[in-house]
Design a protein around this motif. Structure first.
Motif, PDB file in Angstrom:
ATOM      1  N   ALA A 203       7.349  49.836  44.774  1.00  0.00           N
ATOM      2  CA  ALA A 203       7.410  49.193  43.682  1.00  0.00           C
ATOM      3  C   ALA A 203       8.841  48.278  43.385  1.00  0.00           C
ATOM      4  O   ALA A 203       8.761  47.407  42.664  1.00  0.00           O
ATOM      5  N   ILE A 204       9.901  49.131  43.939  1.00  0.00           N
ATOM      6  CA  ILE A 204      11.179  48.432  43.310  1.00  0.00           C
ATOM      7  C   ILE A 204      11.272  47.152  44.209  1.00  0.00           C
ATOM      8  O   ILE A 204      11.997  46.130  44.131  1.00  0.00           O
ATOM      9  N   TYR A 321      18.221  54.876  36.007  1.00  0.00           N
ATOM     10  CA  TYR A 321      18.611  53.616  36.208  1.00  0.00           C
ATOM     11  C   TYR A 321      17.623  52.864  37.345  1.00  0.00           C
ATOM     12  O   TYR A 321      18.042  53.304  38.664  1.00  0.00           O
ATOM     13  N   GLU A 322      16.363  52.370  37.037  1.00  0.00           N
ATOM     14  CA  GLU A 322      15.855  51.620  38.164  1.00  0.00           C
ATOM     15  C   GLU A 322      15.446  50.218  37.461  1.00  0.00           C
ATOM     16  O   GLU A 322      14.494  50.367  36.568  1.00  0.00           O
ATOM     17  N   TYR A 323      16.266  49.517  37.795  1.00  0.00           N
ATOM     18  CA  TYR A 323      16.296  48.138  36.931  1.00  0.00           C
ATOM     19  C   TYR A 323      15.013  47.413  36.876  1.00  0.00           C
ATOM     20  O   TYR A 323      14.451  46.988  35.892  1.00  0.00           O
ATOM     21  N   LYS A 324      14.165  47.485  37.827  1.00  0.00           N
ATOM     22  CA  LYS A 324      12.722  46.790  37.935  1.00  0.00           C
ATOM     23  C   LYS A 324      11.625  47.591  37.470  1.00  0.00           C
ATOM     24  O   LYS A 324      11.051  47.162  36.457  1.00  0.00           O
ATOM     25  N   ASN A 325      11.822  48.879  37.965  1.00  0.00           N
ATOM     26  CA  ASN A 325      10.793  49.676  37.737  1.00  0.00           C
ATOM     27  C   ASN A 325      10.629  50.460  36.156  1.00  0.00           C
ATOM     28  O   ASN A 325       9.526  50.376  35.452  1.00  0.00           O
ATOM     29  N   SER A 499       7.672  49.501  31.239  1.00  0.00           N
ATOM     30  CA  SER A 499       7.865  49.880  32.622  1.00  0.00           C
ATOM     31  C   SER A 499       6.992  48.888  33.732  1.00  0.00           C
ATOM     32  O   SER A 499       5.766  48.799  33.435  1.00  0.00           O
ATOM     33  N   TYR A 500       7.572  48.663  34.877  1.00  0.00           N
ATOM     34  CA  TYR A 500       6.474  48.135  35.960  1.00  0.00           C
ATOM     35  C   TYR A 500       5.847  49.251  36.835  1.00  0.00           C
ATOM     36  O   TYR A 500       4.991  49.165  37.416  1.00  0.00           O
ATOM     37  N   TYR A 501       6.923  50.236  37.050  1.00  0.00           N
ATOM     38  CA  TYR A 501       6.537  51.302  37.643  1.00  0.00           C
ATOM     39  C   TYR A 501       6.774  52.858  36.958  1.00  0.00           C
ATOM     40  O   TYR A 501       7.891  53.116  36.954  1.00  0.00           O
ATOM     41  N   GLU A 502       5.717  53.462  36.418  1.00  0.00           N
ATOM     42  CA  GLU A 502       6.056  54.554  35.659  1.00  0.00           C
ATOM     43  C   GLU A 502       4.740  55.458  35.759  1.00  0.00           C
ATOM     44  O   GLU A 502       3.744  55.295  35.009  1.00  0.00           O
TER      45      GLU A 502
END
Length: 609
Positions: A203-204, A321-325, A499-502
């Motif tokens: 996902a990242i 800290y997962e900038y995109k996810n 979130s994009y991935y959660e």
């Protein structure tokens, strides 16, 4: 499910249940919250002996434990046997709500030669090779070895007519499943994945993760990301367990493609929702905690310029800290658009957006601490002046013949006037307030800072949207806030987690439990659950951003509209919305969600392997 199985799922089966997780008495991430908050419901509903099994790697946990007599039950007896064999084992009552019994096994106390043997058998029996020097994987392997020894003893002690259910959370706890199945032990196994190892990495790094999900080859991708051992363990556990479960339909789709098995049960995450506060009480909590945030904001911003705190709203996002996810990228894009929109309208509303996450840093920036200290100096000076003026004004009012208010300046000594002027002069600056509160390690590579600079969200005086990037968790010992995280949440107006991935997403649920509206996304387990179980969630302060089938630009526009619409509400409307949020939080109480775990246990008992 059939009508009969639905009925069965309302009751725990009569069984001896052991729930195994790396995060039992060991806080690492969100699974700790699941395990700990679910404990009261598990203890209450278990129809037979129940305990948790975790690693004894955090010696500080002893303050939360009450050791138990080994002879009290089969779990204690099995622990005692292992201890007599030379292993470091603790059997205790965990002093949290529900007081569950725990067996803690210390993988660090196992001899190195045993590690080599266990690694060899893992490769020989299950085809799982391991790196030579990965400390975490070594701990996980030895923990799995000790858990298997524990179940070996437990099987000998439990009446064959009384079945055993072993419930394993995540790859770090699941290794015993493989030997249990190989040896055909009389134990029913459940494996719950909260997020697949490979899915998080993909996902990242994959712009079209969900679109490409059916086409990934897990062996190749695991090798590419250097997580071959973790992925192999996870896939093997998912394949071998009697029941596979996960926490959301979003992650269930991931399991089908990356673990090659469809989960039989979805077990949503909950909290212990303590709904004993009257409406006015939690509204008062919001007001009191908001005042504490006001104090930080005044110290951070007002030395450069001021704005009307009565027309200021506090937004925040937090988590790993997962900038995109975690949707930090989408949030920053929407904030830029919101800033431009408010500026164009010449709005008098101010938004202060907090990014609360954990990053490596060297220290809090001295200028931030100095401003905080100077703010305290101003407070003490004005308090002294107030006391002096009040005392002298009271005396003057009793002796003067007219009823006019006298010149209050005459009641202030020259010392305090001078100190007041010097303190303010030393505090004020023409520099913009800092965006980040700490000195970060590798600051030039920080994606949040880079994005804020690129979008020109730099705390200029004419920007309605201000930003505070706080790269550390908030707690009562924090010199900047002096409040715990829950108090901070209660003091804010809106939580933002698109979130994009959660796989699940506890942060918006924690907002809900605190009576604070929040934004989530349809790609989070929590957001997906809301869409399927709550009609018109916006009425209850639950906003779900569409990300699954939308472009980044479209989702950023929707998030901007949500934030703008929230700002346009009156104070009365926001108060009513907080009431609605709090009133519906019981949906996610474990009292209501424990039924899904019951379903998993019933299904495990029905599976004949």
């Amino acid at each position: 499910m059939s009508k009969r199985s639905t009925t069965l799922a309302n009751h725990f089966p009569a069984a001896c249940i052991a729930e195994v997780s790396w995060e039992v008495c060991n806080q690492v991430g969100g699974i700790y919250t699941v395990i700990r908050s679910k404990a009261p419901a598990m203890v209450k509903h278990a129809n037979g002996p129940y305990c948790m099994v975790g690693p004894y790697v955090n010696k500080n946990i002893q303050a939360e434990l009450e050791p138990l007599d080994d002879s009290q039950d089969v779990f204690g007896q099995a622990a005692a046997i292992l201890r007599k064999k030379g292993f470091d084992v603790l059997y205790a009552e965990w002093l949290v709500t529900g007081k569950p019994r725990v067996v803690l096994l210390n993988p660090n106390a196992v001899q190195d030669k045993s590690l080599n043997v266990v690694k060899y058998l893992l490769w020989k029996n299950h085809g799982i090779s391991t790196p030579p020097d990965n400390a975490l994987i070594n701990q996980v392997i030895l923990f799995g070895y000790l858990v298997k020894l524990f179940f070996d003893e437990l099987v000998k002690l439990v009446d064959p007519e009384h079945p055993i259910i072993a419930h394993f959370h995540e790859w770090m706890a699941g290794l015993p499943i493989l030997d249990i199945k190989k040896e055909r032990m009389p134990i029913k196994t459940i494996f719950t994945t909260h997020a697949t190892q490979l899915g998080r990495h993909l996902a990242i790094n994959s712009p079209l993760f969900y679109a490409h999900l059916p086409f990934f080859k897990w062996e190749e991708e695991a090798k590419r990301f250097g997580i071959e051992t973790e992925a192999k363990i996870e896939v093997s556990c998912a394949q071998q367990a009697d029941v596979l479960s996960t926490v959301s339909e979003v992650t269930a789709r991931e399991c089908r493609h990356l673990l090659h098995r469809k989960p039989e049960v979805v077990v949503p995450n909950g909290l212990n929702i303590e709904r004993f506060e009257a409406l006015h009480e939690f509204q008062n909590q919001h007001v009191m905690n908001k005042e504490e945030i006001h104090r930080f904001v005044m110290a951070h911003f007002f030395q450069s310029y001021s704005f009307d705190l009565d027309k200021t709203l506090y937004f925040f996002t937090s988590g790993r800290y997962e900038y995109k996810n975690k949707g930090f990228d989408l949030t920053i894009e929407a904030l830029q658009r919101l800033n431009a929109r408010l500026k164009k309208e010449k709005s008098d509303i101010t938004v202060v957006m907090f990014f609360v996450t954990r990053r490596d840093f060297s220290n809090i920036r001295p200028e931030v601490l100095q401003s905080k200290a100077m703010m305290q100096e101003i407070f003490q000076t004005t308090a002294a002046i107030q006391q002096q003026v009040g005392k002298r004004l009271f005396y003057q009012s009793t002796v003067q013949e007219d009823n006019h208010l006298p010149d209050l300046n005459t009641f202030v000594d020259e010392y305090w006037k001078l100190r007041y002027r010097r303190t303010l002069q030393a505090w004020k600056t023409k520099k913009n307030p800092l965006v980040v509160t700490h000195r970060l390690i590798n600051e030039d590579q920080d994606e949040v800072l880079q994005a804020l600079q690129a979008k020109k969200l730099l705390n200029n005086a004419d920007d309605p949207v201000k930003v505070v990037y706080h790269p550390d968790f908030i707690n009562v010992s924090s010199p900047l806030f002096g409040m715990d995280y829950n108090q901070f949440v209660r003091g804010c107006h809106l939580g933002i987690f698109p979130s994009y991935y959660e796989p699940w997403g506890y942060t918006p649920l924690e907002c809900m439990a605190s009576g604070i509206p929040s934004v989530t996304s349809d790609l989070s387990g929590f957001g997906d659950y809301i869409l399927h179980h709550i009609e018109e969630p916006e009425k209850y302060g639950l906003f779900v951003i569409e990300r699954g089938k939308r472009t980044f630009d479209w989702s950023a526009g929707q998030l901007t509209d949500v934030m703008y619409g929230f700002l346009m509400q009156s104070m009365r409307e926001r108060i009513m919305q907080r009431n609605n949020v709090e009133n519906n939080s019981s949906i996610f109480d474990w009292t209501n969600l424990i039924k899904h775990y019951k379903e998993a246990y019933v299904l495990a008992m029905k599976n004949q392997s």
